[in-house]
Design a protein around this motif. Structure first.
Motif, PDB file in Angstrom:
ATOM      1  N   SER A   1      -3.649   0.199   2.460  1.00 28.81           N
ATOM      2  CA  SER A   1      -4.517   0.540   1.335  1.00 28.81           C
ATOM      3  C   SER A   1      -5.499  -0.574   0.997  1.00 28.81           C
ATOM      4  N   PHE A   2      -5.313  -1.752   1.607  1.00 30.89           N
ATOM      5  CA  PHE A   2      -6.268  -2.845   1.354  1.00 30.89           C
ATOM      6  C   PHE A   2      -7.351  -2.817   2.425  1.00 30.89           C
ATOM      7  N   HIS A   3      -8.565  -2.966   2.025  1.00 28.17           N
ATOM      8  CA  HIS A   3      -9.665  -2.980   3.001  1.00 28.17           C
ATOM      9  C   HIS A   3     -10.424  -4.284   2.852  1.00 28.17           C
ATOM     10  N   ASP A   4     -10.363  -5.118   3.884  1.00 26.34           N
ATOM     11  CA  ASP A   4     -11.066  -6.397   3.852  1.00 26.34           C
ATOM     12  C   ASP A   4     -11.932  -6.488   5.102  1.00 26.34           C
ATOM     13  N   HIS A   5     -13.210  -6.206   4.962  1.00 24.59           N
ATOM     14  CA  HIS A   5     -14.073  -6.229   6.144  1.00 24.59           C
ATOM     15  C   HIS A   5     -14.365  -7.665   6.550  1.00 24.59           C
TER      16      HIS A   5
END
Lengths: 168, 440
Positions: free
Chosen positions: B269-273
């Protein structure tokens, strides 16, 4: 819809055929295996009617649970002795009357129902999710009868345990 | 040509394709799980394990399969021929049928049934008939005893395992395997963190259901030769073997889907581009991992003693490189492809982690005695599962009615359940210390 009918007749023939085989086998384990086939075929009919919850309950409870216990008990019985025993009850007259009554009933049902071998679709394509529907019925509308039935079963279970214990 | 491939045909073709792939790959996979088992066992016992066939024994499963197929097929004279023939087929068919609803990644699922979990449980519980009928049809005492033990064990532990699963189902609110995974994504938490005790109960139950050590009483070799498989040989025996390993993957798949987030990667659920790219750091992890394995294979290849083994090792390295390439390439493809490929990777990774635990337990715990097994099942696991279910349902109700965080209420539920577990264990010790004087 023809496919549905063909599948129905397949499951029906399977159920009836293995039911007959179940009664006529001399070997009890073979009889049990044919009973399992009958139950699975009946489950298939449930699935055709889009009652997938009933289908899975039939498979889990009857085939996966009760029949396992049946076979468990049968295997403990000495089959050599039971093979020598007479297989049928001497109540042919009563059985014939009952069979006639049942046959008449089925005949009436067919006569009053649809005439065609391949009836048009009577089941809508998409039904409400029937897991939820069953739960709603059991725990909502039929709460009291459901609970009474479960208490009855509990009493029967405790009774069986008490009677099975040698001395209490 | 392309106008023939309409969506409705694709809906039929793709599942058939998946089914063929699964049926084709599963025996190979089962063989390699056996190799993994032998290697893990060897490692835990400070040995090397199979080393001769292929580099580090990598071709051993193929040699074993050829051996099994060429072995003489014996049917005992007094066996019930029909059932003797039917029993292994029932086992293996039911084991394979269960894969129909198992989601190996969001794209790779044969059918998303809305009773998916129940279907898998029902079908895999039918596999018991293969064991019971095979044991009976062999007309041998060892086989019959093995079959009886198996039936009793399965009926006892299915209840506990099922109740363990329900505690996770409460959180998911659906029986569809796909919806269960999506629910874990939406809630931002794998269900194992909400119901660790449910996971524990399911794990113990699943070991017992698949007849694995320490609950492998149906095939306890010191007492029953090989239990229900005693009279089987050659191909029929290998069918039982295939069914057992297929069932192991199934229970691992159920546990993965319900408790370990299915095809979701960790921290899904974490999005770190990464700066400047649409790629997420955690999505790059699988390809790097497999790349590492490939590099290790290439590093080992020149050290193999025989030329052919060097070649095979290099081939394995090349295969890993190809997989790493696919994983890395899907990073730049559309999100659906990325999810499909990486989902399958994470799912298999979790399944194998779960299977590793199976092997770990097998070589760590001594086998239970039959009365101990029954005592554990009926007097500890089932009551614990019931209490766990009630506390978890209460926690869910409180968080819904009063708006408390589910994370807090579930911890409270776990604490209460653990207290009951300790009480149960204490009671059990008191009971088993006193010699049983039934009915006095």
């Amino acid at each position: 819809m023809v496919l549905n009918s063909i599948l129905f007749y397949f499951f029906a023939a399977l159920a009836v055929g293995s039911a007959i085989l179940m009664v006529t086998r001399r070997n009890v384990v073979h009889g049990a295996v044919y009973l399992i086939t009958t139950l699975l075929a009946t489950a298939g009919v449930f699935l055709l009617l889009q009652a997938e919850f009933l289908f899975i309950v039939q498979v889990i409870l009857y085939v996966g649970g009760i029949m396992v216990l049946f076979i468990f008990v049968i295997m403990l019985v000495n089959l050599d002795i039971s093979l020598l025993q007479y297989q049928f009850n001497r109540q042919r007259f009563v059985a014939a009357v009952l069979a006639l009554a049942l046959g008449a009933q089925i005949f009436l049902a067919i006569k009053m129902g649809q005439k065609s071998l391949f009836p048009q679709a009577s089941v809508p394509e998409i039904l409400p999710k029937n897991t939820e529907a069953v739960a709603d019925a059991l725990f909502g509308h039929f709460m009291l009868p459901f609970e009474i039935a479960s208490i009855l079963l509990l009493v029967a279970m405790i009774g069986a345990v008490v009677m099975a214990k040698r001395r209490v | 040509m392309s106008h023939f491939i309409t969506p409705s045909i694709m809906r039929l073709v793709l599942p058939v394709l998946y089914a063929v792939v699964i049926v084709a790959v599963l025996p190979l996979l089962a063989g390699y799980i056996v190799l993994m088992e032998r290697k893990v066992m060897a490692d835990m016992q400070a040995r090397l394990g199979p080393m001769r066939v292929g580099p580090h024994g990598l071709l051993q499963p193929i040699a074993d399969a050829v051996k099994l197929l060429l072995k003489e097929d014996i049917i005992p004279e007094k066996a019930d021929r029909l059932l003797f023939w039917l029993a292994p087929l029932v086992s293996v068919t039911m084991a394979l049928l269960a894969y129909a609803a198992l989601p190996i990644g969001p794209a790779f699922q044969i059918a998303d049934l809305n009773i998916g979990l129940l279907f898998i449980l029902a079908v895999s519980s039918l596999g018991i008939y293969g064991i019971v009928l095979g044991g009976w049809a062999s007309n041998s005492h060892y086989s019959l005893l093995g079959a009886l033990r198996s039936a009793a064990q399965l009926v006892s532990y299915e209840t506990a395992a099922g109740l363990g699963l329900i505690s996770a189902l409460l959180l998911a609110g659906s029986l569809s395997m796909r919806d269960i995974v999506i629910a874990q994504y939406d809630q931002g938490m794998w269900f194992i963190f909400y119901v660790p005790i449910g996971f524990f109960i399911y794990m113990v139950g699943s070991i017992a259901e698949t007849n694995r050590a320490p609950f492998d009483l149906p095939e306890a070799e010191s007492e029953l030769v090989a239990g229900y498989m005693t009279e089987y040989s050659g191909f029929r025996w290998s069918l039982y073997f295939l069914a057992e390993y297929a069932n192991m993957i199934i229970v691992a798949g159920i546990a993965t889907t319900l408790f370990l987030g299915g095809w979701l990667r960790p921290f899904a659920s974490f999005h770190d581009h990464l700066p400047g790219t649409p790629i997420e750091l955690l999505d790059a992890l699988p390809s790097l991992l497999v790349l590492g394995v490939a590099a290790y294979c290439f590093f080992l290849a020149p050290k193999q003693p025989v030329k052919i083994q060097k070649l095979v090792m290099a081939l394995v390295g090349g295969l890993c490189l190809a997989i790493a390439g696919i994983l890395a390439g899907s990073l730049f493809a559309s999100p659906a492809v990325l999810q499909g490929v990486h989902g399958a990777f994470w799912f298999m990774a979790k399944v194998f982690a779960y299977l590793y635990c199976f092997l770990w337990f097998r070589f760590t715990f001594p086998r239970y005695r039959f009365d101990q097994l029954m005592r554990l099942g009926w007097r500890f696991l089932i009551p614990l599962a019931l209490v766990n279910l009630i506390t978890m349902a209460t926690a869910l109700l409180i968080s819904r009615e009063w708006g408390w965080s589910l994370r807090i209420t579930s911890i409270l539920a776990i604490v209460v359940t653990l207290a009951v577990a300790m009480w149960l264990a204490k009671n059990d010790q008191v009971d088993s210390a006193v010699p049983v004087a039934e009915g006095e």
